[in-house]
Write a protein that holds these residues in place. Structure first.
Motif, PDB file in Angstrom:
ATOM      1  N   GLY A 185       0.819  -1.200   0.000  1.00 47.90           N
ATOM      2  CA  GLY A 185       0.000   0.000   0.000  1.00 47.90           C
ATOM      3  C   GLY A 185       0.852   1.249   0.000  1.00 47.90           C
ATOM      4  O   GLY A 185       2.083   1.199   0.111  1.00 47.90           O
ATOM      5  N   TRP A 186       0.191   2.392  -0.139  1.00 48.82           N
ATOM      6  CA  TRP A 186       0.902   3.671  -0.238  1.00 48.82           C
ATOM      7  C   TRP A 186       1.778   3.920   0.976  1.00 48.82           C
ATOM      8  O   TRP A 186       2.927   4.340   0.846  1.00 48.82           O
ATOM      9  N   GLU A 187       1.258   3.652   2.160  1.00 47.80           N
ATOM     10  CA  GLU A 187       2.027   3.964   3.364  1.00 47.80           C
ATOM     11  C   GLU A 187       3.222   3.033   3.538  1.00 47.80           C
ATOM     12  O   GLU A 187       4.248   3.432   4.098  1.00 47.80           O
ATOM     13  N   VAL A 188       3.115   1.816   3.046  1.00 47.89           N
ATOM     14  CA  VAL A 188       4.261   0.896   3.074  1.00 47.89           C
ATOM     15  C   VAL A 188       5.350   1.429   2.144  1.00 47.89           C
ATOM     16  O   VAL A 188       6.547   1.409   2.483  1.00 47.89           O
ATOM     17  N   GLU A 189       4.949   1.936   0.988  1.00 44.47           N
ATOM     18  CA  GLU A 189       5.936   2.514   0.064  1.00 44.47           C
ATOM     19  C   GLU A 189       6.555   3.780   0.643  1.00 44.47           C
ATOM     20  O   GLU A 189       7.761   4.018   0.484  1.00 44.47           O
ATOM     21  N   PHE A 190       5.759   4.580   1.316  1.00 37.48           N
ATOM     22  CA  PHE A 190       6.318   5.755   1.994  1.00 37.48           C
ATOM     23  C   PHE A 190       7.347   5.322   3.030  1.00 37.48           C
ATOM     24  O   PHE A 190       8.441   5.871   3.125  1.00 37.48           O
ATOM     25  N   MET A 191       7.005   4.324   3.823  1.00 35.98           N
ATOM     26  CA  MET A 191       7.904   3.812   4.841  1.00 35.98           C
ATOM     27  C   MET A 191       9.229   3.337   4.240  1.00 35.98           C
ATOM     28  O   MET A 191      10.311   3.668   4.740  1.00 35.98           O
ATOM     29  N   ASN A 192       9.130   2.569   3.171  1.00 35.58           N
ATOM     30  CA  ASN A 192      10.340   2.077   2.511  1.00 35.58           C
ATOM     31  C   ASN A 192      11.220   3.224   2.053  1.00 35.58           C
ATOM     32  O   ASN A 192      12.441   3.225   2.262  1.00 35.58           O
ATOM     33  N   ALA A 193      10.606   4.217   1.389  1.00 39.01           N
ATOM     34  CA  ALA A 193      11.363   5.342   0.834  1.00 39.01           C
ATOM     35  C   ALA A 193      11.966   6.195   1.941  1.00 39.01           C
ATOM     36  O   ALA A 193      13.130   6.605   1.865  1.00 39.01           O
ATOM     37  N   MET A 194      11.195   6.466   2.974  1.00 41.89           N
ATOM     38  CA  MET A 194      11.677   7.307   4.068  1.00 41.89           C
ATOM     39  C   MET A 194      12.820   6.638   4.817  1.00 41.89           C
ATOM     40  O   MET A 194      13.851   7.257   5.097  1.00 41.89           O
ATOM     41  N   CYS A 195      12.666   5.345   5.133  1.00 47.08           N
ATOM     42  CA  CYS A 195      13.723   4.637   5.862  1.00 47.08           C
ATOM     43  C   CYS A 195      14.991   4.507   5.027  1.00 47.08           C
ATOM     44  O   CYS A 195      16.103   4.646   5.552  1.00 47.08           O
ATOM     45  N   ALA A 196      14.832   4.272   3.715  1.00 50.67           N
ATOM     46  CA  ALA A 196      15.998   4.178   2.840  1.00 50.67           C
ATOM     47  C   ALA A 196      16.738   5.507   2.792  1.00 50.67           C
ATOM     48  O   ALA A 196      17.977   5.558   2.879  1.00 50.67           O
ATOM     49  N   GLU A 197      15.997   6.602   2.667  1.00 51.58           N
ATOM     50  CA  GLU A 197      16.608   7.932   2.598  1.00 51.58           C
ATOM     51  C   GLU A 197      17.328   8.271   3.904  1.00 51.58           C
ATOM     52  O   GLU A 197      18.410   8.860   3.902  1.00 51.58           O
ATOM     53  N   ALA A 198      16.742   7.878   5.033  1.00 48.11           N
ATOM     54  CA  ALA A 198      17.332   8.166   6.338  1.00 48.11           C
ATOM     55  C   ALA A 198      18.405   7.158   6.726  1.00 48.11           C
ATOM     56  O   ALA A 198      19.018   7.294   7.790  1.00 48.11           O
ATOM     57  N   LYS A 199      18.601   6.136   5.867  1.00 38.04           N
ATOM     58  CA  LYS A 199      19.571   5.065   6.140  1.00 38.04           C
ATOM     59  C   LYS A 199      19.244   4.359   7.458  1.00 38.04           C
ATOM     60  O   LYS A 199      20.118   4.086   8.283  1.00 38.04           O
ATOM     61  N   LEU A 200      17.951   4.060   7.617  1.00 35.36           N
ATOM     62  CA  LEU A 200      17.477   3.341   8.785  1.00 35.36           C
ATOM     63  C   LEU A 200      17.016   1.951   8.353  1.00 35.36           C
ATOM     64  O   LEU A 200      16.375   1.808   7.318  1.00 35.36           O
ATOM     65  N   GLU A 201      17.343   0.932   9.143  1.00 36.68           N
ATOM     66  CA  GLU A 201      16.821  -0.405   8.893  1.00 36.68           C
ATOM     67  C   GLU A 201      15.489  -0.519   9.623  1.00 36.68           C
ATOM     68  O   GLU A 201      15.430  -0.431  10.847  1.00 36.68           O
ATOM     69  N   CYS A 202      14.439  -0.688   8.868  1.00 38.66           N
ATOM     70  CA  CYS A 202      13.093  -0.655   9.443  1.00 38.66           C
ATOM     71  C   CYS A 202      12.371  -1.978   9.229  1.00 38.66           C
ATOM     72  O   CYS A 202      12.449  -2.562   8.144  1.00 38.66           O
TER      73      CYS A 202
END
Length: 260
Positions: free
Chosen positions: A50-67
């Motif tokens: 879903g949209w929020e899962v894609e947001f989560m993926n993009a945000m964590c990748a940009e912040a270099k966080l393992e989520c």
């Protein structure tokens, strides 16, 4: 708020990167265990999308966080954060003064109207006067419950509370409710289903009340975690600026979900 999907049992956390095991340093990202399309919902195999899962993926990748995506019952998601069972909430949680007494929030990452759907062909509108004498369904522990208690109940609207939005939508479709209040996008996703098309129609947006509904949706965080909050805010800004946010959003919406 969402089309009728059964909650799938999720026995273990699912990694944002696609199901890999989490390391000790991974951050557990709480998402409501109840499906909430088009933002979050498990597919037939149990993988969340879903949209929020894609947001989560993009945000964590940009912040270099393992989520690691971690489903939690909605009414227990803030206690899960404060007790450190999860490390953040990305679950369409509106930023409100009441919640800010307990947790902190990132900058908003989307903002959409609140709406009302009701039985097809029945005359009503989204105002308290337009719903007087009718029964309105809302999900517990949401801004919609708070809004209905403040604006609709005093006007003679019977407000009925549900543990999940699916339950409210199903009761509306079955004729046990006259109307349902929720996020406009999620309601329209329900109306696009076979069940929603048959039973119901959009009655309009509710009047704004920022004090109750808040200025938008943010990432929920524990108080005092300034470094993590700064990383997340910087990542949200970066994916907005570099086009990543628009790229995945266009797969779901034909308008700017970020809002004004």
């Amino acid at each position: 708020m969402k089309k009728a999907l059964k909650v799938l049992a999720v026995a273990a956390a699912i990694a944002v990167s696609g199901g890999v095991a989490a390391s000790a340093e991974a951050l557990k990202v709480g998402v409501a265990a109840e499906p909430y399309p088009p933002f979050t919902a498990p597919d037939a195999s149990g993988k969340w999308e879903g949209w929020e899962v894609e947001f989560m993926n993009a945000m964590c990748a940009e912040a270099k966080l393992e989520c690691v995506l971690t489903p939690v019952a909605w009414d227990g998601i803030i206690p899960a954060l404060t007790s450190k069972k999860i490390d953040m909430i990305i679950s369409s949680m509106s930023i409100t003064d009441e919640r800010l007494k307990t947790i902190d929030f990132s900058d908003k990452y989307y903002n959409t109207p609140t709406g009302i759907i009701g039985t097809k062909g029945v005359e009503m509108n989204s105002s308290p006067e337009g719903l007087k004498g009718k029964t309105l369904g809302v999900q517990v522990s949401t801004v919609h419950q708070a809004y209905a208690a403040k604006h609709f109940a005093p006007a003679g609207v019977e407000v009925k509370e549900y543990q999940t939005q699916d339950e409210a939508n199903n009761d509306l479709a079955a004729g046990r409710l006259d109307a349902v209040q929720a996020d406009a996008i999620a309601l329209k996703a329900f109306l696009a289903t076979d069940q929603g098309k048959e039973c119901c129609e959009y009655k309009g947006d509710v009047a704004e009340d920022v004090a109750v509904i808040g200025p938008g949706v943010g990432v929920g965080l524990r108080k005092g975690e300034t470094e993590l909050k700064d990383k997340i805010n910087a990542a949200i800004k970066a994916i907005r600026d570099n086009g990543t946010y628009d790229t995945f959003s266009k797969k779901y919406f034909d308008f700017d979900i970020y809002g004004g």
